[in-house]
Design an enzyme around this catalytic site. Structure first.
Site, PDB file in Angstrom:
ATOM      1  N   ASP A 142       0.799  -1.199   0.023  1.00 44.15           N
ATOM      2  CA  ASP A 142       0.092   0.038   0.035  1.00 44.15           C
ATOM      3  C   ASP A 142       0.842   1.334   0.075  1.00 44.15           C
ATOM      4  O   ASP A 142       0.448   2.149  -0.116  1.00 44.15           O
ATOM      5  CB  ASP A 142      -0.947  -0.122   1.298  1.00 44.15           C
ATOM      6  N   ASP A 440     -10.695  -6.543  11.136  1.00 47.15           N
ATOM      7  CA  ASP A 440     -10.591  -7.983  11.509  1.00 47.15           C
ATOM      8  C   ASP A 440     -11.637  -8.283  12.492  1.00 47.15           C
ATOM      9  O   ASP A 440     -12.266  -9.223  12.133  1.00 47.15           O
ATOM     10  CB  ASP A 440      -9.018  -8.159  12.155  1.00 47.15           C
TER      11      ASP A 440
END
Ligand SMILES: O=c1ccn([C@@H]2O[C@H](COP(=O)(O)OP(=O)(O)O[C@H]3O[C@H](CO)[C@@H](O)[C@H](O)[C@H]3O)[C@@H](O)[C@H]2O)c(=O)[nH]1
Ligand SMILES: [Mn+2]
Length: 506
Positions: A142, A440
Site C-alpha cells: 500500500d 478484522d
C-alpha cells in the site's frame, strides 16, 4: 470422531479437550457472583438509608459504576466458561494432494515497515513444508514503493537458495534474519555460504534504502529496467499511482538451485487515487482477494501482517487438519493461530504480549462460535470470506493457469483498479468488511452472524512470531486505534448486542 466402520480405524485429524481448570473457573465465578450480589445489597441499603440528597447521589453514582463493571465481568465469563484446547495431527493427513493456498501479506510504509523485514516474512512462508506448486505468496504494497519491489526482486533470487537450504537442513525458523541471529544456527559450510548470499542481498537493499529510491545503476537486467519505468511517471506518489502487478516467481517456470519447483511470488500495489477511498488494510485485502482469484484462485487463504514471520513450517498442514475435515469444513470460515511476539523482555512492562486478548479470550471462544479474527495468522476458506459473488463479477470467474499471460495480467490490473469497487457490494456483503478501523474484528463478527464458525489452534511452538510496538507512544496509539475501531462497530448498525441477537445466530 474415530470411525471404525472400515477395516482400518481412521484416526481423527484433530482432537479437542475442555480446559482442565474449567471447574475451578466456574467455582470462582460463583464465589465472585456472590461477592457482587453482596456489594449490590450493601449499595441498596446505603441508598435507602441516605441521610441527605448529596449522599444519595453520591452512592447512586457508585452503584452505576459497579453495575457497569458487573456487566463487563458477567460478559467476560463467556471466555472462562468452557475454554477448549484443540490439537491438530498433521502427520495423519492423507497423502493425497493438498489444496492450493494463497498467502496475503500486507505492507504499507517502507520506512515504518522495513522492506527487508517484510521480505523475511515472505521468505519464511515461501519455505513452508507444503507442495511448492500449490503455494502462492502475494505481497500487497500500500506504500506503492519501488524500494519494496526492489527488495522483493532480490528476495525472489535469494529464495532459490534459501528454500532448498531450509528443507535440506530441516530448519524450523525459516526467516533468514532470525535464523542467522539465533544461537542455534550451526556454522557448517552450507550455512556459511548462504549467510554470505544473504548479507550480499541485505547490502544491496540497504544501499537502495539509503538512496531513498531505485536508480538505473541499481538494476541489472532489461526486465528490471522496464518494471521501474512506472515510478518515473510524474504523478507516481504513494496516494496516487496506477496499479503495479509484478510476478517475481512463477511456480510452473522457476526452479530453485536443486531444480525443484518454487512457489509463486507476486507483488501488487493496487491503483490509488486521492479522490477514491482506499479503505486501508481492508481495501488492500479485498484487492488481493480479487487479484488472487484471477491468478491462482486457491480455495484457502492465509492473511499475514508484514511483521509476522512463520516460526513453524508445518503450520499450513495443521490448518488443513481442520479445513479439510468434511464434518467441520461445511461452515468453518477460518482457523486462527495466536499472535505471539518476539523480542519481549521478561517483565514486559507495557503488556505488549496481550496474552488475554490473543490467547485466553480466543481459547474461551473456542467453546462457543469460535475465536474472533485477529487480522493475521488466519487461514480462511475462500468461499467464506468471498461470499457469493454476483454474476456482474463475471470477470472474476475466469481463472487461468498461466498467470503471466497478458489476459490474466490485464484482468488482474483491472480488478486492482481504484474504482473497481464502485457500485459493488465489496466491503459490505463480500470480502473483508469496511467501516471499522478494526476490520478484522468486524469481519469475523459478521461471518459469525452469517452462521460461520471458526477454530482457534494454539501450539506449543508458536506458529508465528510478530514484532511488538517499539515504543510506548506506538503502543498507546495502537490501543487507541483498536478502541476506536471497536467503538465504530458498536455505533454501526452491526452493533454486537442488537445485530448479533437480531440475526439469532450469534
Ligand atoms: O492502509 C493500510 C494500513 C495498514 N496496512 C497493513 O496492515 C497491517 C496491520 O497494520 P498495523 O499498523 O501493524 O496495525 P496493528 O494495530 O499492529 O495490527 C493489528 O490490528 C489491526 C486492526 O485491527 C489488524 O488488521 C492487524 O492484523 C493486527 O495485527 C500491516 O501489515 C500494515 O502494513 C495496510 O496494508 N494498509
Ligand atoms: Mn502491527
Amino acid at each position: 470422531m474415530e470411525d471404525h466402520s472400515g477395516d482400518v480405524p481412521v484416526l481423527p485429524l484433530h482432537t479437542s479437550e475442555v480446559d482442565r481448570y474449567v471447574h475451578l473457573n466456574r467455582i470462582y465465578a460463583v464465589v465472585y457472583s456472590v461477592g457482587i450480589l453482596a456489594l449490590f445489597y450493601r449499595h441498596t441499603l446505603q441508598l435507602l438509608s441516605s441521610p441527605t440528597v448529596f449522599s444519595f447521589v453520591f452512592t447512586l453514582s457508585f452503584f452505576f459504576a459497579d453495575v457497569i463493571l458487573a456487566v463487563m465481568w458477567v460478559l467476560n465469563q463467556a471466555y472462562y466458561w468452557r475454554p477448549i484446547h484443540r490439537r491438530s495431527h498433521p502427520e495423519r493427513l492423507p497423502t493425497v494432494e493438498l489444496p492450493g493456498l494463497d498467502v496475503f501479506i500486507c505492507t504499507s510504509d517502507p520506512f515504518k515497515e522495513p522492506p527487508m523485514s517484510v521480505a523475511n516474512t515472505a521468505l519464511s512462508v515461501m519455505a513452508y513444508d507444503y507442495p511448492m506448486e500449490k503455494l502462492s505468496v502475494y505481497l500487497s504494497d500500500d506504500g506503492g514503493s519501488d524500494l519494496t519491489l526492489f527488495t522483493f526482486m532480490e528476495a525472489a533470487k535469494f529464495a532459490k537458495h534459501w528454500i532448498p537450504f531450509c528443507k535440506m537442513n530441516d530448519i524450523m525458523m525459516r526467516s533468514p534474519d532470525v535464523y542467522f541471529d539465533s544461537k542455534t544456527a550451526n556454522d557448517n559450510h552450507d550455512h556459511h555460504n548462504i549467510k554470505i548470499l544473504y548479507e550480499k542481498m541485505k547490502g544491496k537493499v540497504e544501499a537502495v534504502m539509503m538512496n531513498g529510491r531505485v536508480e538505473e545503476h541499481h538494476l541489472h537486467s532489461e526486465i528490471e529496467h522496464i518494471v521501474f519505468q512506472k515510478w518515473k511517471q510524474e504523478r507516481f506518489t504513494r496516494q496516487e499511482h496506477p496499479s503495479v502487478i509484478q510476478i517475481l516467481l512463477e511456480s510452473n517456470k522457476d526452479r530453485d538451485i536443486t531444480d525443484q519447483p518454487l512457489p509463486n511470488l507476486i507483488y501488487i500495489s493496487r491503483e490509488k487515487h486521492r479522490s477514491v477511498h482506499h479503505h486501508f488494510k481492508g481495501g488492500s485485502l479485498n484487492a488481493l482477494l480479487r487479484v488472487s482469484k484471477v491468478m491462482t484462485n486457491a480455495p484457502f487463504i492465509l492473511t499475514l501482517d508484514c511483521d509476522m514471520i512463520s516460526n513453524d513450517p508445518i503450520t499450513p498442514r495443521r490448518a488443513m487438519c481442520f479445513l479439510l475435515d468434511e464434518a467441520m469444513s461445511e461452515n468453518l470460515a477460518y482457523v486462527q493461530f495466536p499472535q505471539r511476539f518476539r523480542g519481549i523482555n521478561e517483565s514486559d512492562i507495557y503488556g505488549n504480549e496481550y496474552t488475554r486478548i490473543f490467547s485466553y479470550n480466543l481459547l474461551g471462544m473456542n467453546g462457543t462460535k469460535g475465536p474472533n479474527y485477529v487480522g493475521t495468522n488466519t487461514f480462511f476458506q475462500r468461499r467464506a470470506i468471498e461470499g457469493i459473488l454476483p454474476t456482474c463479477e463475471e470477470t472474476l470467474k475466469s481463472t487461468m493457469t498461466i498467470i503471466s499471460s497478458t489476459k490474466v495480467l490485464d484482468l488482474a490490473n483491472k480488478v486492482a483498479g481504484a474504482t473497481y469497487e464502485h457500485n459493488t457490494k465489496w466491503g459490505c456483503e463480500f470480502g473483508f468488511r469496511y467501516g471499522s478501523l478494526t476490520e478484522d474484528f468486524y469481519t469475523g463478527f459478521i461471518l459469525h452472524c452469517e452462521g460461520w464458525r471458526s477454530i482457534y489452534c494454539s501450539t506449543e511452538r508458536p506458529a508465528f512470531l510478530g514484532e511488538v510496538t517499539p515504543t510506548l507512544y506506538d503502543g498507546l496509539n495502537q490501543m487507541k486505534r483498536w478502541t476506536i475501531g471497536l467503538f465504530e462497530v458498536v455505533l454501526s448498525r452491526h452493533n454486537t448486542f442488537t445485530y448479533g441477537i437480531k440475526k439469532g445466530k450469534c
